[in-house]
Each structure stands twice: as C-alpha cells, then as structure tokens.
Scaffold this active site. Structure first.
Site, short mmCIF file in Angstrom:
data_model
loop_
_atom_site.label_atom_id
_atom_site.label_comp_id
_atom_site.label_asym_id
_atom_site.label_seq_id
_atom_site.Cartn_x
_atom_site.Cartn_y
_atom_site.Cartn_z
N GLY A 39 -79.95 -9.41 3.88
CA GLY A 39 -80.87 -8.81 4.45
C GLY A 39 -81.97 -8.72 3.01
O GLY A 39 -81.03 -8.03 1.99
N GLY B 178 -79.04 -7.46 -0.17
CA GLY B 178 -77.73 -7.16 0.05
C GLY B 178 -77.51 -8.48 0.55
O GLY B 178 -77.90 -9.65 1.17
N ASP C 266 -67.77 -0.86 4.56
CA ASP C 266 -68.53 -1.87 3.33
C ASP C 266 -69.02 -1.00 2.62
O ASP C 266 -69.76 -1.01 1.96
CB ASP C 266 -69.64 -2.97 3.80
CG ASP C 266 -69.57 -3.99 2.56
OD1 ASP C 266 -68.89 -3.95 2.15
OD2 ASP C 266 -70.67 -4.36 2.93
#
Length: 561
Positions: free
Chosen positions: A27, A24, A142
C-alpha cells in the site's frame, strides 16, 4: 499524489490525508492529520485493485487487519505504534505513529553503507524490538532496510510494516501458495516451505547487517530462481565490510535454524563490539529451547569468510576424504577443507587427501576436493583483462579478453593479478601470477609462495555414479583421513552447463602449527573426462581462497575432444 501534494480526503471522518510519504508492496503511506486529537499521524492505505475477485480483496483487507492486531499488541520504543485501524469504501487504513525520518534503505541509497559501529547500534535495537515481538508470539517475516525507519534528530531505530506478520498459531495467508515477503532477506527454511519461527526473523537481521555494511544483500541475484539458490544452497559470500561483526553475521546466517544465533546472544555480542571495538565469539552454551550451537567456523552454512586460523604443514596420508552427513533437499553432503602451508613437502603433497581432489578411485589419486559450496560452481567472476603463461607458471604477455589456448579452444582472459596457465595435462585456467606449478602423480598443483593456498586439478576417466558418487565416496572416508573432519556440505551443482557436484568441509589439520583448514571442490564430467578442481587454505583465509577457486572454475577450459 506526490509527496508535495495535498490529497485532502478525510478517512473515517477523522484522518485528513496530506502528502504521500512512501509506497510498499501492500500500500501507500500518507502523512495525515488526526483532526480529533490535533496531531500528525501516518496512515497506510491498502493498495486497491478493482479487478480483484471479491475473495482476494477480502484477503487483502484481512492482511491489513492482521497487521494491526499483531502490532497493536506490542509496546517497545523500536516498534512503530499503531493507533487505529479503520475501513472506508471497503478499503482498510492503518493509522500509525508518524516517524519524522526516512527508511534505512533510503539512507543507504543516499549516503552509502554505514560503518560497523552504526550497524551494530541498529542491530541491537532491531534485536530488542524482535525480542518483544517474539515474546508476544508475533513474527515480522519481512525485516529489511525498507521496513526500518531512522528518526531524524534522534537516530531512533523503528521497525515498521508488519504487513506480513502473523500471530503464532494463526493460518498464514501464504498457505495458498503465494509468496509474501522479500526473497533476498528471507530465511532458507521459509524459502523452502518449511516451518517459520522467530529464527527466520533473525536470519533477516543477519542479511540486513550485511546490506547496511556493504550496500546490498549478499543474496541479490538477477532472478527469483537465482535468489532461491543463493539463499537455500549456494555458498554464502559475506562482504568484506562485515569483518568487524563477522561472528554475529555468521551466527545469524546459519542455515540450520536450530543452530542459528539467538537474539539475546547476538545483541550481547553487538553491545560488546560497541563497548570494546571487538566482537566476541558466540557462547558455547545454548539458550533455552535451542539446539546446541557449535562455535567453530564454517558450519553447515558454506562460508567463504572468517574463522580461527593457524598456518599449516601437511603430512603424508592415504585414503579418500569423507564421511559427511547428508542434508535433506538438494543438499547431499559436504564441502572440504584442507590446504598446506610450510615448505619442502612434495612427498606429503602427493598423498595429502585433503588437498587432493576426489576425481578417481585410487588411494593416491582420490582426495578430498575443495568443493565450491552449494551451487558455487560456475559462479561468474569479475571480468577482466588477461594475461597468459606457460605451464611452468611464468607470466606471459597481456592478452585480449578472449584468446585461444594451445588446444584451439577460446578461453576467457585472466583477471588482473592472474595469468592463464596452459597446462600440459590438457586444460587451461587462470591462476594468481605468483603461484607455481607442481605435478604430483595424477594431480597438478598451483601453489602460492609458502603453499598457504593450493589450487589442485585432477583429470581422470569418468567414474561409475558420476561426480556425485565420487565426492560422496570421498566424504564417507573423511572422519578417518582428516582429523576433526566436520561441517560438510555436498551438493548437486552445475558447471559449464553440465551436471556437477560441489563439496566443502573443515578439519583440524595434522599439527597444532597447521591449524584448521578449509577447502572448496567441484567435480564434473566433460568431453569424455572427469575433472576435479579444488582450492584449499587456512580457514581464516577463506575469502581469498574462494576468489581463487571461482576464478579457476570460471576460466577453466578442458582440452578439445
């Protein structure tokens, strides 16, 4: 370090990294063995950057620890479990429950969109997860398909990656000016730098529902600037596949967070769909601490789809359309609604302000336009093989992708099902093949059979104050000239690279038979003239009306100066 590889590193003397299972923005996620407890876990490794200044590196570590603190508070079957957070070699690692299954984004990419029932099921589970998070003061910030996992075998929905979540009251990492998140799924108040609350996550759920039903976010654009405009200002184009769940999607994608559908009500509506196959309207009552929410269709969000609808017959009226509140930011006022169904009403057409475009100042020449909601002017339409036609509306022969109109200007060919009308009033544009031309004073109309849809064009001399002032003046009269005038949006826009104004509103119609109406209107100056183009229709036919409107704007060519 592919998924099939074995990294072999042991983190914190306990977690052996095996295979990379995902990556992502913050990381890499590894499948790992917890050697102490003898179980498999997921370990999220913060992406390193040796070139980062120490301050930025510390900020990234703090972001991961913040994620751990936020999620570790939560206990819910649809929220990923955080087991541990450790640090090694100045790099943090988040140890989480391992979900045997891929992300919702992977599922859509591999198998395509889901049906309405599956989307509703996913929505109910996500809303339940967010309800628990919000009650604990945690915002996800998110929510998107890539951050939703679907467990293999069980189909369990799991919300993960609270990487940019924050605890209520803490300083956000984005206050430094960096934008963290996925713009296509980000609420307009956050995109504009406003206050972010639980309502922002609910907007993201609305976008996610559109994405899983149709395959992509309705706010996907080619540039960050385009995404910003689509989220904050432009008319919201809901996919046709969202039809069964439209009351929920529209309620979640309300630009005003105070009027946005709350999680309990949205979940109730989705559960009702799963039980009955029909989605009820949102309850008129508000949830505690929320502003009153209006249930009629086409609120401030600039909608193109779905609303209660009736057929309509216009009546004669005079005056200019108007009276809209002036939203902050780039929003100025309103987009109109009105159109005409019924036959044999040419006298009413001349005076019908809701169908009559606002370009010009006279009472008979200035009417409510049909504003292409915020920023809708000039939106590219799908392209096209063309036809041409004479001013009377008869279909012509097939044309190439580009042809010359009688004024010597290169004009885009009409899409399939449309024809290019070379109008004696001094312009060309594409209209549906079965629309007929009707001249009413200063205004030219192209009418569908039965006059359900009305495409209007007015050509006039430039007016003081330009398009914005003209539409603002029309909007100021709206309450007087249009019964039930409401939900207006007037915005600065651009058409053909020129400054323009776009307007939209809803009203009740003049009779019960007529029913509620909705109109899209864009006004601009070009080649020494002012042009006003609008389309109006029953509010429940908004998707069709918007297609006609966009096509008219995209193919409109004024007479050469």
């Amino acid at each position: 370090m592919g998924a099939e590889g074995d990294d072999g590193r042991v983190i914190a003397g306990r977690y052996r990294l095996r295979a990379r299972v995902g990556r992502g923005g913050m990381g890499v996620v590894w499948r790992a063995d917890d050697q102490l407890l003898g179980r498999q876990v997921a370990v999220k490794e913060l992406a390193g950057d040796d070139d980062l200044p120490d301050e930025e590196a510390a900020r990234r570590r703090e972001r991961t620890f913040r994620e751990a603190r936020a999620v570790a508070q939560l206990r819910h079957p649809h929220i990923v479990v955080v087991h541990d957070v450790v640090e090694q070699d100045e790099r943090p690692y988040l140890v989480m429950e391992l979900i045997d299954g891929g992300s919702l984004a992977d599922r859509i990419a591999a198998d395509g969109p889901v049906d309405a029932a599956e989307a509703a099921r996913i929505g109910v589970d996500l809303l339940a997860a967010l309800g628990t998070a919000h009650a604990a003061g945690v915002l996800h910030r998110d929510v998107k398909p890539a951050n939703v996992l679907i467990e293999s075998g069980t189909g369990r929905v799991v919300l993960t990656d609270f990487g940019i979540a924050r605890l209520a009251g803490t300083t956000t990492l984005t206050e430094t000016g960096a934008f963290v998140g996925s713009p296509e799924y980000t609420a307009p108040e956050r995109m504009s730098g406003g206050t972010t609350g639980p309502e922002s996550d609910l907007w993201s759920v609305g976008v996610l529902l559109c994405a899983v039903l149709s395959g992509e976010s309705p706010f996907r654009r080619d540039s960050m600037g385009g995404v910003w405009h689509a989220v904050v200002a432009a008319e919201i184009r809901l996919p046709e596949q969202a039809g069964p769940l439209l009351p929920v999607v529209r309620g979640l994608l309300e630009r005003d967070p105070g009027r946005r559908l709350g999680a309990p009500e949205a979940a109730r509506m989705l559960r009702a769909f799963l039980e009955t196959g029909r989605t009820p309207r949102a309850a008129a009552v508000t949830e505690p601490g929320r502003a009153p929410r209006r249930t009629p269709a086409a609120r401030r969000g600039s909608w193109t789809d779905w609303s209660p609808t009736e057929t309509d017959v216009p009546r004669r009226r005079t005056g200019t359309p108007g009276a809209g509140r002036r939203p902050r930011g780039v929003l100025i006022a309103a987009v109109l609604a009105a159109a005409v169904v019924g036959a044999g009403v040419s006298a009413a057409l001349l005076a019908d302000r809701a169908d009559g475009g606002s370009g010009g100042g006279s009472s008979t020449g200035s009417g409510t336009g049909t504003g292409g909601g915020a920023g809708s002017a000039g939106t590219p339409s799908s392209a096209v093989s063309g036809r041409s036609a004479d001013p009377s509306g008869a279909s012509g022969s097939s044309a190439s992708a580009k042809s010359a109109d009688p004024h010597g200007t290169s004009v885009s060919a009409a899409p399939a099902g449309y024809r290019t009308a070379h109008d004696p009033a001094g312009f060309s544009l594409a209209v549906p093949e079965d629309f007929s031309r009707d001249l009413q004073g200063e205004r030219v109309f192209y009418l569908s059979p039965g006059q359900t849809f009305r495409l209007g064009i007015k050509v006039s001399a430039p007016q003081p104050g330009g398009p914005e002032q003209v539409l603002s003046k029309a909007s100021a009269e709206g309450s007087r000239t249009n019964p039930g005038y409401r939900d207006t949006t007037l915005v600065e826009s651009v058409h053909a690279g020129l400054p323009a104004a776009s307007w939209e509103f809803t009203w009740n119609g003049y009779t019960r038979t007529e029913g509620p109406r909705h109109t899209y209107d864009t006004c601009w100056e070009q080649s020494g003239r002012m042009y006003d183009v609008w389309v109006s229709a029953p509010v429940g036919r908004g998707a069709e009306a918007k297609r006609y409107f966009d096509t008219a704007l995209d193919t409109f060519v004024p007479k050469s100066s």
